[in-house]
Scaffold this motif. Structure first.
Motif, PDB file in Angstrom:
ATOM      1  N   CYS A 703       0.859  -1.191   0.000  1.00  0.00           N
ATOM      2  CA  CYS A 703       0.000   0.000   0.000  1.00  0.00           C
ATOM      3  C   CYS A 703       0.893   1.239   0.000  1.00  0.00           C
ATOM      4  CB  CYS A 703      -0.904  -0.005   1.231  1.00  0.00           C
ATOM      5  SG  CYS A 703      -1.994   1.431   1.333  1.00  0.00           S
ATOM      6  N   LEU A 704       0.600   2.203  -0.841  1.00  0.00           N
ATOM      7  CA  LEU A 704       1.413   3.400  -1.004  1.00  0.00           C
ATOM      8  C   LEU A 704       1.055   4.489   0.000  1.00  0.00           C
ATOM      9  CD1 LEU A 704       1.411   3.579  -4.901  1.00  0.00           C
ATOM     10  CD2 LEU A 704       3.082   2.475  -3.404  1.00  0.00           C
ATOM     11  N   LEU A 705      -0.026   4.323   0.771  1.00  0.00           N
ATOM     12  CA  LEU A 705      -0.446   5.346   1.723  1.00  0.00           C
ATOM     13  C   LEU A 705       0.308   5.191   3.032  1.00  0.00           C
ATOM     14  CD1 LEU A 705      -4.306   5.228   1.214  1.00  0.00           C
ATOM     15  CD2 LEU A 705      -2.690   6.828   0.192  1.00  0.00           C
ATOM     16  N   PRO A 706       0.359   6.272   3.848  1.00  0.00           N
ATOM     17  CA  PRO A 706       0.905   6.102   5.205  1.00  0.00           C
ATOM     18  C   PRO A 706      -0.063   5.293   6.058  1.00  0.00           C
ATOM     19  CG  PRO A 706       0.068   8.319   4.897  1.00  0.00           C
ATOM     20  CD  PRO A 706       0.042   7.678   3.542  1.00  0.00           C
ATOM     21  N   CYS A 707       0.386   4.892   7.249  1.00  0.00           N
ATOM     22  CA  CYS A 707      -0.426   4.048   8.125  1.00  0.00           C
ATOM     23  C   CYS A 707      -1.794   4.698   8.359  1.00  0.00           C
ATOM     24  CB  CYS A 707       0.298   3.838   9.452  1.00  0.00           C
ATOM     25  SG  CYS A 707      -0.508   2.619  10.517  1.00  0.00           S
ATOM     26  N   HIS A 708      -2.834   3.971   8.114  1.00  0.00           N
ATOM     27  CA  HIS A 708      -4.178   4.538   8.126  1.00  0.00           C
ATOM     28  C   HIS A 708      -5.142   3.514   8.714  1.00  0.00           C
ATOM     29  CE1 HIS A 708      -5.386   1.957   4.750  1.00  0.00           C
ATOM     30  NE2 HIS A 708      -4.150   2.157   4.304  1.00  0.00           N
ATOM     31  N   PRO A 709      -6.289   3.967   9.230  1.00  0.00           N
ATOM     32  CA  PRO A 709      -7.304   3.021   9.729  1.00  0.00           C
ATOM     33  C   PRO A 709      -8.119   2.450   8.582  1.00  0.00           C
ATOM     34  CG  PRO A 709      -8.035   5.266  10.083  1.00  0.00           C
ATOM     35  CD  PRO A 709      -6.647   5.368   9.532  1.00  0.00           C
ATOM     36  N   GLY A 710      -8.762   1.368   8.860  1.00  0.00           N
ATOM     37  CA  GLY A 710      -9.645   0.773   7.862  1.00  0.00           C
ATOM     38  C   GLY A 710      -8.866   0.001   6.816  1.00  0.00           C
ATOM     39  N   ASP A 711      -9.566  -0.413   5.792  1.00  0.00           N
ATOM     40  CA  ASP A 711      -8.977  -1.199   4.717  1.00  0.00           C
ATOM     41  C   ASP A 711      -8.214  -0.306   3.757  1.00  0.00           C
ATOM     42  OD1 ASP A 711     -10.125  -3.415   5.825  1.00  0.00           O
ATOM     43  OD2 ASP A 711     -11.955  -3.254   4.602  1.00  0.00           O
ATOM     44  N   CYS A 712      -7.207  -0.903   3.112  1.00  0.00           N
ATOM     45  CA  CYS A 712      -6.429  -0.173   2.106  1.00  0.00           C
ATOM     46  C   CYS A 712      -7.272   0.019   0.849  1.00  0.00           C
ATOM     47  CB  CYS A 712      -5.156  -0.937   1.766  1.00  0.00           C
ATOM     48  SG  CYS A 712      -4.014  -1.115   3.153  1.00  0.00           S
ATOM     49  N   PRO A 713      -6.968   1.063   0.073  1.00  0.00           N
ATOM     50  CA  PRO A 713      -7.711   1.252  -1.191  1.00  0.00           C
ATOM     51  C   PRO A 713      -7.381   0.132  -2.169  1.00  0.00           C
ATOM     52  CG  PRO A 713      -5.891   2.804  -1.036  1.00  0.00           C
ATOM     53  CD  PRO A 713      -5.982   2.139   0.294  1.00  0.00           C
ATOM     54  N   PRO A 714      -8.230  -0.111  -3.120  1.00  0.00           N
ATOM     55  CA  PRO A 714      -7.966  -1.184  -4.101  1.00  0.00           C
ATOM     56  C   PRO A 714      -6.676  -0.931  -4.875  1.00  0.00           C
ATOM     57  CG  PRO A 714     -10.243  -0.450  -4.218  1.00  0.00           C
ATOM     58  CD  PRO A 714      -9.536   0.519  -3.348  1.00  0.00           C
ATOM     59  N   CYS A 715      -5.951  -2.026  -5.143  1.00  0.00           N
ATOM     60  CA  CYS A 715      -4.691  -1.952  -5.901  1.00  0.00           C
ATOM     61  C   CYS A 715      -5.024  -1.805  -7.384  1.00  0.00           C
ATOM     62  CB  CYS A 715      -3.847  -3.197  -5.638  1.00  0.00           C
ATOM     63  SG  CYS A 715      -2.261  -3.198  -6.501  1.00  0.00           S
ATOM     64  N   THR A 716      -4.599  -0.678  -7.969  1.00  0.00           N
ATOM     65  CA  THR A 716      -4.886  -0.405  -9.396  1.00  0.00           C
ATOM     66  C   THR A 716      -3.683  -0.631 -10.294  1.00  0.00           C
ATOM     67  OG1 THR A 716      -4.363   1.923  -9.025  1.00  0.00           O
ATOM     68  CG2 THR A 716      -6.669   1.254  -8.774  1.00  0.00           C
ATOM     69  N   GLN A 717      -2.617  -1.225  -9.774  1.00  0.00           N
ATOM     70  CA  GLN A 717      -1.422  -1.457 -10.597  1.00  0.00           C
ATOM     71  C   GLN A 717      -1.699  -2.539 -11.631  1.00  0.00           C
ATOM     72  OE1 GLN A 717       2.032  -1.971  -8.282  1.00  0.00           O
ATOM     73  NE2 GLN A 717       3.431  -2.266  -9.984  1.00  0.00           N
TER      74      GLN A 717
END
Length: 897
Positions: A703-717
């Motif tokens: 995941c490219l985002l910093p540590c965050h709550p909840g689920d990660c966004p969908p991988c679009t690669q």
């Protein structure tokens, strides 16, 4: 004679005490007695000094004797006051005991009264509630009130009970009431006063009684004993014998209770009865409820004669039939759907049948039966009725020409017209008419009524209001105004129309309640001011004056409640513990502040007591105190219980939801709308790490985002994958591939081109790019040849590979084969001969080589031996033939597998 409390405050003895009493000389009260109200110590001393100065000249013995006498008098007076106060304090408890004693006595009388009934009913007393109420009212003082005189009916007074409402009246009151009722009715309605007998009615329920039913004797409730003696162990006004009144409605049995007021209870006898429809087996039931239903269908034929009653077993006649059927009218010409309950109906058709005369028809609308004779046949009279004619029904009756002479509507004059058809005209003769009241007369047409304008001055039957009707004939109408006179209760007015004589008693009942309103005594209107409130056994409902939600349990009473003796139980504001002391909201405290005196002559006043609410004492209970971060609890004294740091890491879950706070135990301010103790507060550190959450199975990208709550966004690669046929490269989003199911993955991994794989038969797969093994279902056309390869036939490849279809040689092929075999045999013979020749030539050459022949001879031999056609082209023929044979063999093997 002055009251004892005033006598107790006037002590005039010497200041010397008797028997070692060390009280002041002016206080001659007994030891332990209270001071009289309003008397201070200074006043007592002043009285003592006056007494000493007055008796200074008397001898000492006389003064001592006089002091002892006065002391004994005052002592007796103080004892009387103390006994009175003690009696006042214990008055409520003694009254309760007396009431409980009377209740127990009344309960025994009720049990003895109901015993004959309960023996028959098997102990069931549910049907006795109404009778029990009448009995309770008979025992309660002041509950039975005569509605005529608004006074209580006492146990030793003659009474009379109404048969309709069972209300009890004084015997003289009801006798006077009946006499007044009969007198008023007879004075208004009888022409000959006192000749007819008129009924009189009960003052409460208006139940009518004949004149001879006016009570003349005092009897018990059941009417067996005259002047029943007063017995404290019986119901008041009861004879103590069995009632034996017939039950209402009459069932053939009589009441089993002892002589009692009020209605008789339902019959408790057991009888064997069947149901309403008489089809069920008889069962034993209580006589008062002997009517019962078996709930089966009635089945009786209804009045229509076509249907049966479908209601469950019921009482009385069956209802009318609710069904609809086709019914003929009375004349039978029309048919209509109508209720079976009303089959007879008329249509709008005129009968129209010809009478026996043969000329006229019946003009009656739809009727039953015969039409009868022609109404114009037989003897007929003229319109005035003087002449008779016998004419055929076809001829009309003529007028006779004489005067009509029919009596007109006025009833005085006759019609002066000649014999005519139709009604006579109104009377128009001029006559002298008098008005209804008879005062005036006037000439006017006979058919009009003469009414003058004078008003009737007579009094109506109420003897309070004038008639005032125009031209009254003398029979004045009853008074239509309301009485509105004050009733005996002095609270309501008479709602009846204006009448003569005294008004009926007030029918209203007023509830006299205790202080809390839980116990209610119903008394006739007007007695509520003189009736003592009932004694209530309910707990006192007065709201507490302290902070407690309710007072200590004590009975309902009038006046102020005793002081509260409950535990305080206030929640202390600092620590939240409960105060263990007694209630201190209302404590008498002496005032310590001394008012400034005006001068030395002013006497200082005694300290006064004030009702004050004291604060709760400081809490000394040890409490468990939690650290700042709420990690551990340590017992600390309540007054020094302050949160502390336990030196542990905070450990609260940060906003990212993945890591915890690593700061030392600190104060945490809970965020808004956050009730969990595991959530981080504003003082906790902020998470600065990168996201380390696991992706979906199949996704290897972080995941490219910093540590965050909840689920990660969908991988679009985009990821590169080979299609199923491994020829084309496809680029697909990672989320689509990782989140897809098996069917979707197959669809995403297809390049949408034809599968390049070869089937076992050697043909290419016809399906679009797919995973796994190709489906063996080749439908491509192939050519099959006979063994000699002369005959060719096209068939599906699948059938050809399975060997379902074979091509066989025909006769022509067989002939060709024979010819080919002969040619082959000839070729083989030629080849064999050639071989022999070649071998022979090789042998000769070998021999010559070893025997030393000359080269000349050798050349000659070489020229003489020439190569044949087979020897020359053998290798060019055998190579293609061997290739063809190998190919045919391979094809055969593939088809066989």
């Amino acid at each position: 004679m002055e009251p004892a409390w005033r006598q107790a405050g006037r002590g005039r003895g010497r200041g010397r005490a008797v028997g070692g009493d060390t009280r002041p000389s002016g206080d001659n009260r007994a030891p332990g007695a209270r001071k009289p109200p309003g008397t201070s110590t200074g006043q007592a001393e002043q009285f003592g000094r006056v007494a000493d100065s007055a008796s200074g000249a008397l001898p000492d013995v006389k003064r001592v004797h006089e002091s002892q006498n006065r002391f004994s008098e005052i002592h007796k007076a103080n004892q009387a006051v103390a006994q009175k106060l003690t009696a006042d304090q214990n008055f409520s408890s003694s009254e309760d005991e007396w009431e409980e004693e009377n209740i127990g006595k009344h309960g025994k009388i009720l049990v003895s009264t109901f015993t004959p009934y309960t023996d028959q009913a098997g102990g069931d007393v549910t049907e006795l509630e109404r009778t029990r109420q009448f009995l309770n009212d008979a025992f309660q003082s002041g509950a039975i009130t005569c509605l005529i005189c608004i006074a209580s009916v006492k146990r030793n007074q003659a009474m009379w009970s109404c048969k309709g409402c069972y209300c009890i009246f004084h015997l003289p009151c009801i006798q006077k009431w009946a006499k007044d009722c009969v007198f008023l009715v007879s004075s208004v309605t009888d022409d000959d006063f006192g000749k007819k007998e008129h009924p009189w009615a009960c003052p409460k329920c208006r139940h009518e009684y004949k004149n001879f039913e006016t009570p003349t004797r005092y009897t018990c409730y059941c009417g067996k004993v005259e002047d029943p003696p007063l017995d404290p162990w019986l119901v008041p006004h009861s004879c103590g014998q069995v009632c034996e009144k017939d039950f209402r409605p009459s069932c053939g049995h009589s009441c089993l209770l002892l002589c009692h007021p009020g209605p008789c209870p339902p019959c408790p006898k057991m009888v064997t009865v069947t149901c309403f429809c008489k089809r069920a087996k008889p069962i034993p039931r209580r006589c008062s409820s002997k009517a019962w239903s078996c709930q089966k269908t009635c089945g009786n034929m209804l009045l229509c004669g076509q249907h049966k009653c479908d209601r469950p077993c019921h009482a009385g006649e069956c209802p009318l039939c609710p069904r609809v059927s086709k019914q003929k009218c009375l004349c039978g010409a029309s048919v209509s759907e109508r209720l079976c309950a009303s089959p007879a109906w008329q249509c709008d058709r005129v009968c129209g049948k010809v009478f026996p005369c043969g000329y006229h028809t019946c003009e009656i609308v739809c009727h039953s039966g015969s039409c009868g004779d022609c109404p114009r046949s037989g003897n007929r009279v003229c319109p005035c009725g003087k002449s008779k004619y016998y004419l055929p029904c076809t001829d009309d009756i003529p007028t006779c020409g004489d005067t009509c002479d029919k009596l007109l509507d006025c009833g005085l004059h006759k019609c002066s017209m000649r014999c005519h058809r139709g009604p006579c005209e109104t009377c128009r003769q001029e006559v002298e008419k008098q008005c209804r009241c008879g005062k005036y007369s006037r000439h006017m047409p006979c058919h009009k009524e003469y009414i003058c304008e004078s008003k009737c001055p007579k009094m109506r039957n109420c003897e309070r209001h004038q008639c005032k009707r125009k031209c009254c004939s003398g029979n004045c109408l009853p008074c239509d105004q309301h009485c509105n006179r004050s009733l005996g209760c002095r609270n309501h007015k008479c709602p009846s129309l204006c009448h003569r004589g005294s008004c009926y008693p007030c029918p209203e009942m007023i509830n006299v309640k205790c202080n809390c309103g839980g116990t209610v005594l119903s008394v006739p209107c007007g007695r509520e001011k003189t009736t003592k409130p009932p004694k209530c056994k309910e707990p006192c409902r007065n709201s507490p004056t302290c902070h407690h939600p309710k007072r200590e349990s004590h009975r309902c009473h009038f006046g102020t409640c005793p002081p509260c003796r409950q535990i305080c139980q206030k929640v202390l504001s600092k620590c939240g513990h409960i105060c263990p002391a007694l209630c201190h909201d209302e404590v008498m405290i002496k005032q310590t502040e001394k008012p400034q005196l005006a001068g030395p002559w002013e006497q200082p006043s005694e300290p006064t007591s004030v009702l004050t609410a004291l604060p709760c004492a400081p809490c000394k209970v040890p409490i468990a105190t939690m650290c700042l971060g709420q990690h551990e609890i340590s017992p600390l004294p309540c007054h020094i219980a302050v949160p502390f740091s336990c030196k542990r890491p905070c450990g609260r879950l940060l906003n990212c939801g993945n890591h915890t706070c690593m700061r030392e135990c600190h104060i945490v301010t809970v965020m808004d709308n956050c009730e969990s103790k595991e959530k981080a507060g504003r003082e906790c550190q902020q998470c600065e790490e990168s996201c380390s959450k696991e992706r979906l199975q199949g996704c290897s990208h972080p995941c490219l985002l910093p540590c965050h709550p909840g689920d990660c966004p969908p991988c679009t690669q985009m990821i590169r994958v080979k299609c199923h046929c491994k020829i084309t490269s496809l680029f697909i989003e990672c989320i689509k591939m990782s989140a897809a199911d098996e069917d979707t993955k197959k669809l995403l991994g297809s390049c949408k081109n034809q599968c390049p794989k070869l089937l076992p038969c050697g043909h290419r797969c016809k399906e679009i790019c797919h995973p796994g093994i190709c489906q063996i279902s080749c439908n491509q056309k192939v050519k099959l040849k006979c063994p000699c390869k002369r005959i060719k036939k096209e068939v599906p490849c699948l059938k050809a590979s399975d060997g379902q279809i074979l091509v066989e040689c025909d006769d022509v092929c067989n002939e060709i084969k024979k010819k080919a075999a002969e040619i082959k045999e000839a070729e083989e013979r030629a080849a064999l001969e050639e071989e022999k020749q070649k071998q022979q030539a090789e042998l000769e050459a070998f021999e010559k080589r070893f025997k030393g022949r000359r080269k000349k001879n050798k050349r000659r031999d070489d020229t003489e031996t020439e190569e044949t056609f087979w020897q020359k082209y053998q290798k060019y023929i055998m190579v293609p033939v061997c290739g063809i044979v190998l190919a045919v063999t391979a094809i055969y093997l593939i088809q066989s597998f």
